[in-house]
Every structure is written in C-alpha cells, then in structure tokens.
Design an enzyme around this catalytic site. Sequence first.
Site, PDB file in Angstrom:
ATOM      1  N   GLY A  10       0.847  -1.199   0.000  1.00  0.00           N
ATOM      2  CA  GLY A  10       0.000   0.000   0.000  1.00  0.00           C
ATOM      3  C   GLY A  10       0.876   1.239   0.000  1.00  0.00           C
ATOM      4  N   GLY A  13      -0.149   4.967  -1.227  1.00  0.00           N
ATOM      5  CA  GLY A  13      -1.235   5.678  -0.558  1.00  0.00           C
ATOM      6  C   GLY A  13      -0.761   6.863   0.259  1.00  0.00           C
ATOM      7  N   GLN A  14      -1.707   7.477   0.978  1.00  0.00           N
ATOM      8  CA  GLN A  14      -1.402   8.712   1.719  1.00  0.00           C
ATOM      9  C   GLN A  14      -0.263   8.501   2.720  1.00  0.00           C
ATOM     10  OE1 GLN A  14      -4.387  10.248   4.428  1.00  0.00           O
ATOM     11  NE2 GLN A  14      -3.454  12.280   4.474  1.00  0.00           N
ATOM     12  N   ASP A  36       2.246  -1.956  -4.345  1.00  0.00           N
ATOM     13  CA  ASP A  36       0.858  -1.459  -4.352  1.00  0.00           C
ATOM     14  C   ASP A  36       0.133  -2.083  -5.527  1.00  0.00           C
ATOM     15  OD1 ASP A  36      -1.499   0.493  -4.546  1.00  0.00           O
ATOM     16  OD2 ASP A  36      -0.381   1.373  -2.896  1.00  0.00           O
ATOM     17  N   ARG A  38      -1.984  -0.177  -7.284  1.00  0.00           N
ATOM     18  CA  ARG A  38      -1.943   0.872  -8.306  1.00  0.00           C
ATOM     19  C   ARG A  38      -0.502   1.206  -8.656  1.00  0.00           C
ATOM     20  NH1 ARG A  38      -3.521   6.625  -5.361  1.00  0.00           N
ATOM     21  NH2 ARG A  38      -3.763   5.792  -3.276  1.00  0.00           N
ATOM     22  N   ASP A  54      -1.061  -7.390  -5.699  1.00  0.00           N
ATOM     23  CA  ASP A  54      -2.349  -7.387  -5.009  1.00  0.00           C
ATOM     24  C   ASP A  54      -2.178  -8.218  -3.742  1.00  0.00           C
ATOM     25  OD1 ASP A  54      -4.905  -7.655  -4.098  1.00  0.00           O
ATOM     26  OD2 ASP A  54      -5.756  -8.345  -6.000  1.00  0.00           O
ATOM     27  N   TYR A 144     -15.645  -0.309   8.412  1.00  0.00           N
ATOM     28  CA  TYR A 144     -14.217  -0.016   8.569  1.00  0.00           C
ATOM     29  C   TYR A 144     -13.801  -0.190  10.035  1.00  0.00           C
ATOM     30  CZ  TYR A 144     -10.020   3.004   8.615  1.00  0.00           C
ATOM     31  OH  TYR A 144      -8.758   3.520   8.780  1.00  0.00           O
ATOM     32  N   LYS A 148     -11.285  -2.929  11.667  1.00  0.00           N
ATOM     33  CA  LYS A 148     -10.080  -2.535  12.422  1.00  0.00           C
ATOM     34  C   LYS A 148     -10.076  -3.199  13.799  1.00  0.00           C
ATOM     35  CE  LYS A 148      -7.849   0.112   9.557  1.00  0.00           C
ATOM     36  NZ  LYS A 148      -6.607  -0.388   8.971  1.00  0.00           N
TER      37      LYS A 148
HETATM   38  P1  NAD Z   1      -4.798   5.051   1.157  1.00  0.00           P
HETATM   39  O1  NAD Z   1      -6.145   4.652   0.666  1.00  0.00           O
HETATM   40  O2  NAD Z   1      -4.294   6.407   0.850  1.00  0.00           O
HETATM   41  O3  NAD Z   1      -3.708   3.990   0.670  1.00  0.00           O
HETATM   42  C1  NAD Z   1      -3.941   2.632   0.653  1.00  0.00           C
HETATM   43  C2  NAD Z   1      -3.137   2.046  -0.487  1.00  0.00           C
HETATM   44  O4  NAD Z   1      -3.395   0.641  -0.516  1.00  0.00           O
HETATM   45  C3  NAD Z   1      -3.540   2.603  -1.854  1.00  0.00           C
HETATM   46  O5  NAD Z   1      -2.411   3.089  -2.546  1.00  0.00           O
HETATM   47  C4  NAD Z   1      -4.163   1.413  -2.569  1.00  0.00           C
HETATM   48  O6  NAD Z   1      -3.911   1.386  -3.961  1.00  0.00           O
HETATM   49  C5  NAD Z   1      -3.499   0.249  -1.864  1.00  0.00           C
HETATM   50  N1  NAD Z   1      -4.282  -0.980  -1.967  1.00  0.00           N
HETATM   51  C6  NAD Z   1      -5.614  -1.111  -1.850  1.00  0.00           C
HETATM   52  N2  NAD Z   1      -5.984  -2.380  -2.054  1.00  0.00           N
HETATM   53  C7  NAD Z   1      -4.837  -3.063  -2.312  1.00  0.00           C
HETATM   54  C8  NAD Z   1      -4.560  -4.416  -2.627  1.00  0.00           C
HETATM   55  N3  NAD Z   1      -5.554  -5.324  -2.707  1.00  0.00           N
HETATM   56  N4  NAD Z   1      -3.285  -4.783  -2.811  1.00  0.00           N
HETATM   57  C9  NAD Z   1      -2.272  -3.881  -2.738  1.00  0.00           C
HETATM   58  N5  NAD Z   1      -2.485  -2.570  -2.465  1.00  0.00           N
HETATM   59  C10 NAD Z   1      -3.755  -2.167  -2.256  1.00  0.00           C
HETATM   60  O7  NAD Z   1      -4.814   4.802   2.741  1.00  0.00           O
HETATM   61  P2  NAD Z   1      -3.887   5.493   3.848  1.00  0.00           P
HETATM   62  O8  NAD Z   1      -4.582   6.700   4.317  1.00  0.00           O
HETATM   63  O9  NAD Z   1      -2.508   5.573   3.388  1.00  0.00           O
HETATM   64  O10 NAD Z   1      -4.027   4.409   5.017  1.00  0.00           O
HETATM   65  C11 NAD Z   1      -3.082   3.390   5.219  1.00  0.00           C
HETATM   66  C12 NAD Z   1      -3.507   2.605   6.448  1.00  0.00           C
HETATM   67  O11 NAD Z   1      -3.612   3.483   7.575  1.00  0.00           O
HETATM   68  C13 NAD Z   1      -4.879   1.924   6.314  1.00  0.00           C
HETATM   69  O12 NAD Z   1      -4.871   0.714   7.024  1.00  0.00           O
HETATM   70  C14 NAD Z   1      -5.800   2.893   7.009  1.00  0.00           C
HETATM   71  O13 NAD Z   1      -6.942   2.247   7.505  1.00  0.00           O
HETATM   72  C15 NAD Z   1      -4.920   3.390   8.129  1.00  0.00           C
HETATM   73  N6  NAD Z   1      -5.358   4.679   8.661  1.00  0.00           N
HETATM   74  C16 NAD Z   1      -5.286   5.802   7.891  1.00  0.00           C
HETATM   75  C17 NAD Z   1      -5.722   7.015   8.421  1.00  0.00           C
HETATM   76  C18 NAD Z   1      -5.665   8.288   7.621  1.00  0.00           C
HETATM   77  O14 NAD Z   1      -6.168   9.322   8.085  1.00  0.00           O
HETATM   78  N7  NAD Z   1      -5.057   8.295   6.444  1.00  0.00           N
HETATM   79  C19 NAD Z   1      -6.223   7.069   9.733  1.00  0.00           C
HETATM   80  C20 NAD Z   1      -6.311   5.897  10.456  1.00  0.00           C
HETATM   81  C21 NAD Z   1      -5.847   4.702   9.933  1.00  0.00           C
HETATM   82  N1  SER Z   2      -8.867   8.949   8.524  1.00  0.00           N
HETATM   83  C1  SER Z   2      -9.521   7.680   8.575  1.00  0.00           C
HETATM   84  C2  SER Z   2     -10.879   7.749   7.991  1.00  0.00           C
HETATM   85  O1  SER Z   2     -11.464   8.807   8.040  1.00  0.00           O
HETATM   86  C3  SER Z   2      -9.617   7.210  10.004  1.00  0.00           C
HETATM   87  O2  SER Z   2      -9.223   5.908  10.051  1.00  0.00           O
HETATM   88  O3  SER Z   2     -11.351   6.763   7.512  1.00  0.00           O
END
Ligand code: NAD
Ligand code: SER
Length: 312
Positions: A10, A13-14, A36, A38, A54, A144, A148
């Site tokens: 992943g 992602g962000q 990833d 993507r 994947d 979600y 978690k």
């Molecule tokens: P995001 O959606 O920006 O990134 C997730 C990445 O995973 C994406 O690039 C996507 O292409 C990839 N992905 C999705 N399905 C996939 C698959 N089957 N195989 C391979 N890659 C795949 O999410 P994020 O914000 O970077 O979050 C990362 C983690 O942190 C997640 O578990 C999320 O729940 C957790 N989290 C994020 C936040 C937040 O505010 N960003 C807050 C709490 C928890």
């Molecule tokens: N920032 C995340 C969401 O809003 C919290 O896990 O889904």
Amino acid sequence: MIKEKILVIGASGQIGVELTLALRKIYGNANVVASDLREENDLLKGTGPYVSMDVMNKEMLHVQVIRQNITQIYLLAAILSATGEKNPNLAWSINMQSLLNVLDIAKEEKINKVYWPSSVAVFGPTSPKKDCPQQTVIEPITVYGISKYAGEFWCNYYHQRWGLDVRSIRYPGLISYKSAPGGGTTDYAVEIFHEALDEKKYECFLEADTYLPMMYMPDAIRATIELMEAPAEKIKIRTAYNISGMSFSPKEIAAEIKKHIPAFTISYKPDYRQQIANSWPQSIDDSVARNDWGWHEEYDLEKMTKDMFENL
Ligand code: NAD
Ligand code: SER
C-alpha cells in the site's frame, strides 16, 4: 545487527508514500521494497525497488516475501471509512483478508516484525467522547471500524499464540501535503488546504462544530517508526495503541487558515460522512503509549497549518 529488508504494502497511498521514503532514509533505498495495486507514486519513482502486487493474492505475496528476503512487513493497504460504507462487503473482505494473508505468511516465514495500522474508527457512539481511553467500551458502527477492531484482535492472537512481533497504532485522521488521502471521513482536513489555495473557499461535508482527533503526517510517521524500533519488552499492548496529536473542528481549522489567507471562506453541506464522524471520539487519551514507548506529538493546529502552507 540484523540486516532488515522491509516490504511496504500500500506504498502509493497517503501514508505509504511518506513512510516508504522515511524507511528508505533509515534502512537504505535498496532495503525497502514498495508495493501497491496501483502504479508507483511519482514521489517514489527512482528512490528504490517497486513491485506491483495485489495483497489479496496470497501466493504472489508469499513469493515476493521469499524472493526479496523480507524480514519486516508494513501492511497499509485498506479501504477507509467513507469508501467502506459504499461497499461494506468489499471493505470487510480487503481489510480482513489482507491482514490474515500477511500474518499467516509472517508466521510461516518467521518475519521479524509486522506493522499494521488500526484507527480511532474502532470507537463508536458508546465510547467516551472526550479523552477516549485505551481500554473502554468499543462498539464501532462502520464496517471499517469493525474490520479494524477485529484486526486488532487478530494481531494480538498471532502475538500470543505464535510469538509474532506485530505492532499497531490507532491513527487519528491524518493531514499531509505529499500524497492525497484515500476515502476517509477526515479527508476534509486535507482538501480544505488545497481548496483554500486554489479557490479561496471550501464547502465542507461535515458540520462546523464536528470535533475529531487528528494528526499531522510527520508526527504519524515518527510515531510509526518509534513504535517499530522500541524494544519488544516495552510493547505491552498487542492490539493497537491510542495516540493523540490534536483535535479541532472544521470551524477551527477554517479560522486558522484565514490567518494565512484572509479572503478564505467556508460553507457547510454535511453528507453521509457526518454520521460516521458523530460516532467517533472528539479526543484521545494516549497516556499508555506515552508511558510504554515514550510517544509525544510535536504539531498542534497552528504549527501544522503554517507548515502545510509553507510546503503546498
Ligand atoms: P490510502 O487509501 O491512501 O492507501 C492505501 C493504499 O493501498 C492505496 O495506494 C491502494 O492502492 C493500496 N491498496 C488497496 N488495495 C490493495 C490491494 N488489494 N493490494 C495492494 N495494495 C492495495 O490509505 P492510507 O490513508 O494511506 O491508510 C493506510 C492505512 O492506515 C490503512 O490501514 C488505514 O486504515 C490506516 N489509517 C489511515 C488514516 C488516515 O487518516 N489516512 C487514519 C487511520 C488509519
Ligand atoms: N482517517 C480515517 C478515515 O477517516 C480514520 O481511520 O477513515
């Protein structure tokens, strides 16, 4: 010293982009494999190895772990809260199966450490709204949040039963400028900066006084690495740690942005995400993380806003 080889799943992602770059600084570019579903994020290009993968394909994941001699896995692939409510079955399937695939392979291949993030979304309407403690009533109402919370117990199970060193944090909403957020309820707090710069106005999908726990990305990356580098005996929570950065409402972040862009205005048009936000705590008690591995945030709303505008 063990030479670590890290797989980040992943990574586009962000969080993944910034975490991969931070890990590459510490462990060396060649020792952090980004992967990833993507395409590789532009910021990662040329900085180290990338594998298109994947995580739901367990065989392919297993092959990569063996082929690349992986010793640590960071699993960031997931479907976030808002997107999850549009397709609950898919969110459950991806969020759970990805974790089970990683835990299983990590156990089999004797991986040194696994990181998997949880979220403040585990909490629900019956949890305390203010200073929500580490251990409390936890009854999430989003798919979600359910995934978690279940995931936290799978991590704990693999640790207790097979001694797997798996660590986790309940991130608050994360604000960053490098890569875009991926479909969460807290995404407004990133969008608002871009719209403020481009349009000088923003229509918010949450109500003005919706307080939520938030964190600036540099703090989140540092927390992740500090947790992962802490001696194992300090990690007493094997579900996931509460950590706190700051709490604010749309009205408050708009007022802070106005200090930088005086013409900025905000309007409110709450949608289905309001109900999700209403179910979460407004602030988090992270005293257990502070005591166990010395967590401390650096950014508040004012400092973060200044830094966002300096970098965007
Ligand atoms: P995001 O959606 O920006 O990134 C997730 C990445 O995973 C994406 O690039 C996507 O292409 C990839 N992905 C999705 N399905 C996939 C698959 N089957 N195989 C391979 N890659 C795949 O999410 P994020 O914000 O970077 O979050 C990362 C983690 O942190 C997640 O578990 C999320 O729940 C957790 N989290 C994020 C936040 C937040 O505010 N960003 C807050 C709490 C928890
Ligand atoms: N920032 C995340 C969401 O809003 C919290 O896990 O889904």
